[in-house]
Design an enzyme around this catalytic site. Structure first.
Site, PDB file in Angstrom:
ATOM      1  CB  SER A 140      33.825  38.332  38.499  1.00  0.00           C
ATOM      2  OG  SER A 140      32.746  39.154  38.890  1.00  0.00           O
ATOM      3  CE1 TYR A 153      34.899  41.755  34.274  1.00  0.00           C
ATOM      4  CE2 TYR A 153      33.088  40.899  35.602  1.00  0.00           C
ATOM      5  CZ  TYR A 153      34.396  41.330  35.494  1.00  0.00           C
ATOM      6  OH  TYR A 153      35.200  41.330  36.612  1.00  0.00           O
TER       7      TYR A 153
END
Length: 253
Positions: A140, A153
């Protein structure tokens, strides 16, 4: 078709990006093992592609299940060419509101340990089969930058980037490529969590063209990286972020 006669495993395959990866790979001629925690969901999606796909239930945090997943791909389709470690979770929460016993474990186990398991098991499987292979990891833009509410995350995706580099180096003598894909703002159920927080329009403008990327666009990137046309791309994280990491949020509309 670029992926004709290739066999791929896709984890997290029934979600937004995962489902589009399955569709794109089948359309390009691949056979796909559709992997999800829920057997019924995996079977339902696989059934829509007939003999080109098969469903399999797997918890990627359990290494034995990941090994069984790869065995199932070979059992169903005779070989293995591509493993896509796509399964992931995200739970937006401010760091000062964390309960460490809850808020660290799930995201880290799926996003970080799950990719680690996929790398180790896939590397060993390709070596056992005596053939080249491609391993693609879901990273990401948050693996490269700080953001509010996504502490765990971000850490997990930064780990994916480094695992990708290290695995690619060790697997290179076996002709196994390892690449990560770092999407930006993609219109998926995970991102829709920000809609309830009143941030939907704000995060849309964080993309350079002020529009959300669609899951199919990310699937196209995975398909290219899995193909022989991407043979020179190895040990890196490919940004698919419409400029997200390249500019500051505009001061002027």
């Amino acid at each position: 078709m670029d992926l004709a006669n290739k066999v791929a495993v896709v984890t997290g395959a029934t979600g937004g990006i995962g489902a589009e990866i399955v569709r794109e790979f089948v359309e390009q001629g691949a056979k796909v093992l559709v992997v999800d925690l829920d057997q019924a969901q995996a079977d339902t999606l696989a059934a829509s592609y007939g003999s080109a796909a098969a469903g399999f239930a797997c918890d990627v945090t359990d290494y034995a299940q990941v090994e069984a997943m790869l065995d199932a791909a070979v059992d169903n389709f005779g070989t293995l060419d591509v493993v896509i470690n796509n399964a992931g979770v995200g739970l937006p929460k401010l760091l000062l509101e964390h309960n460490p016993a809850e808020d660290w474990e799930l995201v880290t186990s799926v996003n970080q340990k799950g990719v680690y398991h996929g790398l180790v098991a896939a590397g060993k499987k390709f070596v056992d089969l005596g053939k080249p292979g491609v391993i693609l990891n879901a990273s990401s833009v948050y693996g490269q930058m700080a953001a509010e509410m996504t502490f765990v995350y971000n850490v997990s995706k930064a780990a994916v980037d480094m695992m990708t580099k290290c695995a690619a180096l060790e697997f290179a003598p076996h002709n196994i490529r390892v690449v990560a894909v770092a999407p930006g703002r993609v219109d998926t159920p995970m991102l829709r969590q920000y809609e309830a927080l009143g941030l939907w329009d704000h995060i849309r403008h964080e993309q350079m063209r002020a529009a959300f990327t669609q899951p199919v666009e990310i699937a196209n990137v995975y398909a290219f990286l899995a193909s022989d046309r991407a043979n020179c791309i190895n040990g890196t994280t490919v940004s698919a972020d419409d400029g997200f990491t390249s500019f500051k949020y505009p001061l002027l509309d």
